[in-house]
Design a protein around this motif. Sequence first.
Motif, PDB file in Angstrom:
ATOM      1  N   GLU B 307       0.848  -1.187   0.000  1.00  0.00           N
ATOM      2  CA  GLU B 307       0.000   0.000   0.000  1.00  0.00           C
ATOM      3  C   GLU B 307       0.880   1.233   0.000  1.00  0.00           C
ATOM      4  N   SER B 308       0.550   2.209  -0.838  1.00  0.00           N
ATOM      5  CA  SER B 308       1.429   3.364  -0.930  1.00  0.00           C
ATOM      6  C   SER B 308       1.098   4.411   0.123  1.00  0.00           C
ATOM      7  N   ALA B 309      -0.166   4.540   0.531  1.00  0.00           N
ATOM      8  CA  ALA B 309      -0.536   5.601   1.469  1.00  0.00           C
ATOM      9  C   ALA B 309      -0.335   5.126   2.902  1.00  0.00           C
ATOM     10  N   PRO B 310       0.213   5.997   3.783  1.00  0.00           N
ATOM     11  CA  PRO B 310       0.388   5.627   5.181  1.00  0.00           C
ATOM     12  C   PRO B 310      -0.956   5.336   5.842  1.00  0.00           C
ATOM     13  N   VAL B 311      -0.951   4.483   6.839  1.00  0.00           N
ATOM     14  CA  VAL B 311      -2.167   4.082   7.523  1.00  0.00           C
ATOM     15  C   VAL B 311      -2.106   4.591   8.957  1.00  0.00           C
ATOM     16  N   LYS B 453       4.210  -2.904  -7.856  1.00  0.00           N
ATOM     17  CA  LYS B 453       4.077  -1.474  -8.109  1.00  0.00           C
ATOM     18  C   LYS B 453       4.903  -0.641  -7.112  1.00  0.00           C
ATOM     19  N   THR B 454       4.412  -0.616  -5.845  1.00  0.00           N
ATOM     20  CA  THR B 454       5.003   0.282  -4.865  1.00  0.00           C
ATOM     21  C   THR B 454       6.459  -0.105  -4.583  1.00  0.00           C
ATOM     22  N   GLY B 455       7.354   0.832  -4.782  1.00  0.00           N
ATOM     23  CA  GLY B 455       8.755   0.569  -4.475  1.00  0.00           C
ATOM     24  C   GLY B 455       9.518  -0.039  -5.636  1.00  0.00           C
ATOM     25  N   THR B 456       8.816  -0.502  -6.670  1.00  0.00           N
ATOM     26  CA  THR B 456       9.511  -1.109  -7.805  1.00  0.00           C
ATOM     27  C   THR B 456       9.318  -0.252  -9.055  1.00  0.00           C
ATOM     28  N   LEU B 457       8.050  -0.148  -9.498  1.00  0.00           N
ATOM     29  CA  LEU B 457       7.783   0.761 -10.615  1.00  0.00           C
ATOM     30  C   LEU B 457       7.789   2.207 -10.132  1.00  0.00           C
ATOM     31  N   THR B 458       7.405   2.389  -8.869  1.00  0.00           N
ATOM     32  CA  THR B 458       7.455   3.727  -8.281  1.00  0.00           C
ATOM     33  C   THR B 458       8.547   3.723  -7.229  1.00  0.00           C
ATOM     34  N   THR B 459       8.892   4.885  -6.737  1.00  0.00           N
ATOM     35  CA  THR B 459       9.906   4.945  -5.699  1.00  0.00           C
ATOM     36  C   THR B 459       9.313   4.646  -4.335  1.00  0.00           C
ATOM     37  N   GLY B 460       7.985   4.545  -4.248  1.00  0.00           N
ATOM     38  CA  GLY B 460       7.341   4.309  -2.966  1.00  0.00           C
ATOM     39  C   GLY B 460       7.210   5.587  -2.152  1.00  0.00           C
ATOM     40  N   ARG B 461       7.632   6.697  -2.720  1.00  0.00           N
ATOM     41  CA  ARG B 461       7.527   7.978  -2.016  1.00  0.00           C
ATOM     42  C   ARG B 461       6.618   8.901  -2.806  1.00  0.00           C
ATOM     43  N   GLU B 595      -7.086  -0.352  -6.260  1.00  0.00           N
ATOM     44  CA  GLU B 595      -7.295  -0.450  -7.698  1.00  0.00           C
ATOM     45  C   GLU B 595      -6.992   0.841  -8.463  1.00  0.00           C
ATOM     46  N   ALA B 596      -7.511   1.974  -7.927  1.00  0.00           N
ATOM     47  CA  ALA B 596      -7.389   3.238  -8.666  1.00  0.00           C
ATOM     48  C   ALA B 596      -5.920   3.596  -8.870  1.00  0.00           C
ATOM     49  N   ALA B 597      -5.117   3.436  -7.812  1.00  0.00           N
ATOM     50  CA  ALA B 597      -3.701   3.803  -7.904  1.00  0.00           C
ATOM     51  C   ALA B 597      -2.990   2.922  -8.919  1.00  0.00           C
ATOM     52  N   VAL B 598      -3.338   1.633  -8.912  1.00  0.00           N
ATOM     53  CA  VAL B 598      -2.665   0.712  -9.826  1.00  0.00           C
ATOM     54  C   VAL B 598      -3.063   1.007 -11.269  1.00  0.00           C
ATOM     55  N   ARG B 599      -4.377   1.279 -11.485  1.00  0.00           N
ATOM     56  CA  ARG B 599      -4.840   1.532 -12.850  1.00  0.00           C
ATOM     57  C   ARG B 599      -4.157   2.773 -13.418  1.00  0.00           C
ATOM     58  N   PHE B 610      -3.082  -5.854 -15.258  1.00  0.00           N
ATOM     59  CA  PHE B 610      -2.667  -5.609 -13.874  1.00  0.00           C
ATOM     60  C   PHE B 610      -3.701  -6.180 -12.932  1.00  0.00           C
ATOM     61  N   GLU B 611      -3.283  -6.481 -11.713  1.00  0.00           N
ATOM     62  CA  GLU B 611      -4.209  -6.884 -10.663  1.00  0.00           C
ATOM     63  C   GLU B 611      -3.878  -6.073  -9.427  1.00  0.00           C
ATOM     64  N   ALA B 612      -4.933  -5.562  -8.755  1.00  0.00           N
ATOM     65  CA  ALA B 612      -4.730  -4.751  -7.564  1.00  0.00           C
ATOM     66  C   ALA B 612      -5.245  -5.496  -6.342  1.00  0.00           C
ATOM     67  N   ARG B 613      -4.921  -4.966  -5.174  1.00  0.00           N
ATOM     68  CA  ARG B 613      -5.372  -5.539  -3.899  1.00  0.00           C
ATOM     69  C   ARG B 613      -5.082  -7.026  -3.823  1.00  0.00           C
TER      70      ARG B 613
END
Lengths: 50, 767
Positions: B307-311, B453-461, B595-599, B610-613
């Motif tokens: 998950e990219s957003a902090p919880v 996705k998170t941290g690989t395709l994106t920097t995770g930041r 889903e929205a972030a991945v799409r 792609f598959e999310a969640r």
Amino acid sequence: MSILIYLIPISFGLGAVGLGAFLWSMRSGQYQDLDGAAERVLFDDEDAPD
Amino acid sequence: MNCHTPEAKDTAPAESGHGALPSREELLLASRAVADGLREVRLSVPSIHCGGCLRTIERALGNVEGVAEARANLTTKSVTVRWSENIAPPQAAEALFAIGHPPHLTDSEAGGSTDKTLGELIRALAVAGFASANIMAFSVSVWAGAGPELRNLFHLLSAAIALPVLLYSGRVFYRSAWAALRHGRTNMDVPISIGVSLAFAMSLYDMSNGGPHAYFDATVMLVFFLLIGRTLDHVMRAKARSAVGDLAKLTPRGATVAYENGTSEYVPVGGIEPGMTILVTAGERVPVDGRVLTGASELDRSLVTGESAPVAVAAGATVEAGTLNLTAPLRLEATATADNSFLAEMVRLMNAAEAGRSAYRRLADRAAGLYAPVVHSAALLSFLGWAFATGDFHRAATVAVAVLIITCPCALGLAVPIVQVIAARRLFEHGIMVKDGGGLERLAEADTVVFDKTGTLTTGRPELIDPDRTDPAALSLASALAIHSRHPQSLALVAAQAARGGTKTNVADIREMPGHGLEARYNGTVIRLGRADWALDDPETVSAPLHHPCSVLSNDGRLVAAFAFHERLRAGAGEAIAALKDRGLGVEILSGDHEAAVRDLAGSVGVERFEARIRPDGKLARLKALAEAGHKTFMVGDGLNDAPALAAAHVSMAPSSAVDVGRNAADFVFTRDSLEAVPFTLAIAKRTRRLIRENFALAVLYNAVALPFAIAGFVTPLAAALAMSGSSLIVVANALRLKGRAKYYRKALDRPSPQAAPPHASTQPAQ
């Protein structure tokens, strides 16, 4: 050909000295930092290597 | 000596920047006792890059109280510090940080000195090299036409040198051949062992009968050449292993445990029991699964779930091991030991997944499977043929041995390792580490690439959307608040402000409200930066871009500015995916994020599938389904949730910012920011496979030419020695062609990326 009696042991001995020197230098860690060794030779104010 | 500009190359981009320094307790835990009552710890210092650094570091550490000895190593970019075991560990980490060389603890025990196999291989190689040079001196005299007495003397001396060498240096091959035979398989070492032993026995017999030909030189030289290949192969793997081990460790080694009597103590992770109370400060990772007792904070779960957003978490919430505590200290009750935590669950999945991969047989072993029966039946047939045709068994045996020697897989033994070593070296120069040669072979077969996705395709930041269109005054004010927080969105605001430059705003009485945001006083009013429903009296006034995380800046409850963030794409992500598609590979994204972030992201890099969640076992299932459909999968991921998939995929790759278990499961680790490392590695792997095949073809060609001569009985020891060295040299020369190609990718990879700049760049002292 009697000179061979001296020459063969000498050639063998020289080789063995080389082998021994290599094994000693490896054991005492002289190949651990080859890049560093290349740079350290340029330091002129350092104490002796350990 | 000048310290030239630090290179971005080998610095782990993300975590090491604002990661905490190892504490003295951690130094003690990581250290080991050495001779003379000293303790020793090895610290990885990625910023070491020239001789001047060695001197600066050793001087600085020499002045730290308690340091008995400090030695910096330029090759492995590490420092070994020793201190007397009667005293507390010295403040070496702080001293290193102060001079601009932030250290971190490493995973690798190795550091070269403790690698027993390498030591054994090199000693065996040295002995074989020494012996083959000496025997060759005698052999040359024999070939030059020494008389019968002298020839017998030289043969005797050769045998006396060869026997101990074959026993000592040849062990490596006999052991491996025996292990293979015991399991009912064959490998390259079986024909080697048989050939060497038979040739030696036959030569011994001939010598005792005063025969003209002996193959002592050939047997020893064979062992020497083959040991070169074996040693290179091992050096390559050891280097990658220690380099991966030197990356910053992301799982904590221990945690502060608070006892009921009010005391607290730093306990190693293995010693934490369920029911203990753990204190986790902001910026620390949660050591074991637990439940929040008191405190409210936000957790960065990107490495754990994707998950990219902090919880936001508050009392009563459960937290997984490995998540990063962002804003405020938490008091947790441990609910599991480290062995039962989320991390351990992933390791269990990984071990199950890895079982499938061990079925892969390396190219060299597959070649040996074909090669050994052919060679051995050729030798047997020529023995039988000569025996029947002439009735002379001695003659027949000599020919059979000549066949074994001439076909002994000298070139084959070098054909694979030499190419792979050169490939690994090229990849290493570009910040990509190869765990073993088998990974290169498997990568060349890959036809489907699966990205996390998170941290690989994106920097995770997160990154501020359209920093140029935000109001400069508002951004300046927001960053003045944000600089006091570790929240990813705060860091993004500070980065945006730093990129623009401009005036600095001063605010007072800054407080962080965990889970909400930051509050401060500015010109007599209360300003808030954070969630809209907390910062604003009327949260409905904000119209943030849909499904983008958003923070607002408010003044006494009225909106000043809204900041929307999106995930920053890793450098070269689009180019990498385009290059992979050009090569005809399928590309997919499997992410644990919503889903929205991945799409969004899939659209921007041009990926249709792609598959999310998706949960870790879901990723595993998808890879299995692909494998069952006949695809060879190439997984690129970084999180804990990717680790089982990395282990299950046909071949896998992880960025250096990945979790420890993920890095260990992956075949390749890339240390620079750009994702173009992926197509680059693929290109090298394909080229490596082609060169290996060429080398095999050369070896087969050589055998096809030499074998008839051997069978016809024309091969003398001299001819065998020439043929063997000749074929080995050709194979090595062919492997060297791997250098200097693929210029396009090199250019792309060496492009400096701004975010990869090491964090200490500005604090580097001028020398």
